[in-house]
Design a protein around this motif. Structure first.
Motif, PDB file in Angstrom:
ATOM      1  N   SER A  66       0.830  -1.207   0.000  1.00 58.70           N
ATOM      2  CA  SER A  66       0.000   0.000   0.000  1.00 58.70           C
ATOM      3  C   SER A  66       0.862   1.253   0.000  1.00 58.70           C
ATOM      4  O   SER A  66       0.592   2.205  -0.747  1.00 58.70           O
ATOM      5  N   SER A  69       2.339   1.874  -3.291  1.00 59.66           N
ATOM      6  CA  SER A  69       1.333   2.485  -4.166  1.00 59.66           C
ATOM      7  C   SER A  69       1.168   3.972  -3.873  1.00 59.66           C
ATOM      8  O   SER A  69       0.992   4.772  -4.788  1.00 59.66           O
ATOM      9  N   TRP A  86      -7.896   8.046   2.457  1.00 62.13           N
ATOM     10  CA  TRP A  86      -7.316   7.510   1.223  1.00 62.13           C
ATOM     11  C   TRP A  86      -6.409   6.324   1.543  1.00 62.13           C
ATOM     12  O   TRP A  86      -6.448   5.291   0.872  1.00 62.13           O
ATOM     13  N   ILE A  90      -6.785   2.364   0.324  1.00 62.86           N
ATOM     14  CA  ILE A  90      -5.741   1.621  -0.393  1.00 62.86           C
ATOM     15  C   ILE A  90      -5.453   0.302   0.327  1.00 62.86           C
ATOM     16  O   ILE A  90      -5.404  -0.765  -0.295  1.00 62.86           O
ATOM     17  N   LYS A  94      -6.042  -3.476  -1.137  1.00 63.40           N
ATOM     18  CA  LYS A  94      -4.925  -4.431  -1.230  1.00 63.40           C
ATOM     19  C   LYS A  94      -5.199  -5.668  -0.360  1.00 63.40           C
ATOM     20  O   LYS A  94      -4.884  -6.786  -0.743  1.00 63.40           O
TER      21      LYS A  94
END
Length: 199
Positions: A66, A69, A86, A90, A94
């Motif tokens: 994560s 990312s 946010w 994520i 995942k």
């Protein structure tokens, strides 16, 4: 980073989201800001991921993936939601990917549990209670489980949890109500067992 990011996206005031300014810096490739963001949120996200996927090692992989990312996609963050919202989204996505890929690798009958606590009886009872609740949570549909974990375990507000799930606050409340009802039903037949483990 594209020059259009700063022009089109401005961070919300720090009193609203103290991480927003960090995200602007991360989007600019500021490694120190990225490390600070990781340091601020890794532990809580790891706890969330572990509750979601059920084991520490997979949760660590989920959180690491994560944050990679986040580094790669920082420029896509927009201040419509808090940075933490946010991040939870994520990690949730995942984690769900890991759950979908999961294949049984260990036979539960082959696992030997040991209690290392000072009071073996209490540790055993606490673990039994946690196992009962975890089993009941695992039986919930994914959206209900995610809603309960975000609100009751991660202590996110309704607005933040609903944003992390990509749903309205009303839909979150509905998921929570259905999830709580399902947990009550799943655990109702084990009420005596739960009471015995807490005494």
């Amino acid at each position: 980073m594209a020059d259009g990011f700063k022009a089109s996206v401005s961070a919300p005031p720090a009193e609203i989201d103290p991480d927003a300014a960090l995200m602007v810096r991360v989007a600019d490739g500021d490694a120190a800001a990225y490390r600070l963001l990781v340091d601020r949120h890794a532990d809580r996200l790891l706890g969330f991921a572990e509750r979601l996927v059920g084991d520490r090692a997979t949760a660590e992989d989920v959180v690491q993936d994560s944050f990679l990312s986040v580094w790669r996609t920082a420029a896509s963050w927009t201040p419509r939601a808090k940075v933490t919202t946010w991040l939870y989204r994520i990690v949730r996505n995942k984690g769900l990917d890991q759950i979908r890929k999961r294949k049984p690798t260990v036979d539960p009958d082959d696992v030997i549990l040991t209690d290392t606590g000072a009071a073996p009886d209490q540790g055993l009872h606490d673990r039994q209670t946690a196992d009962l609740v975890r089993t009941a949570m695992d039986g919930l549909p994914e959206r209900q489980r995610s809603a309960i974990v975000l609100v009751h375990y991660e202590n996110l507000s309704g607005a933040d949890a609903s944003a992390a799930l990509g749903i309205s606050v009303e839909a979150l409340e509905s998921l929570l109500a259905r999830g709580r009802r399902a947990l009550r039903e799943a655990l109702s037949g084990r009420r005596q067992e739960l009471l015995e483990t807490t005494q």
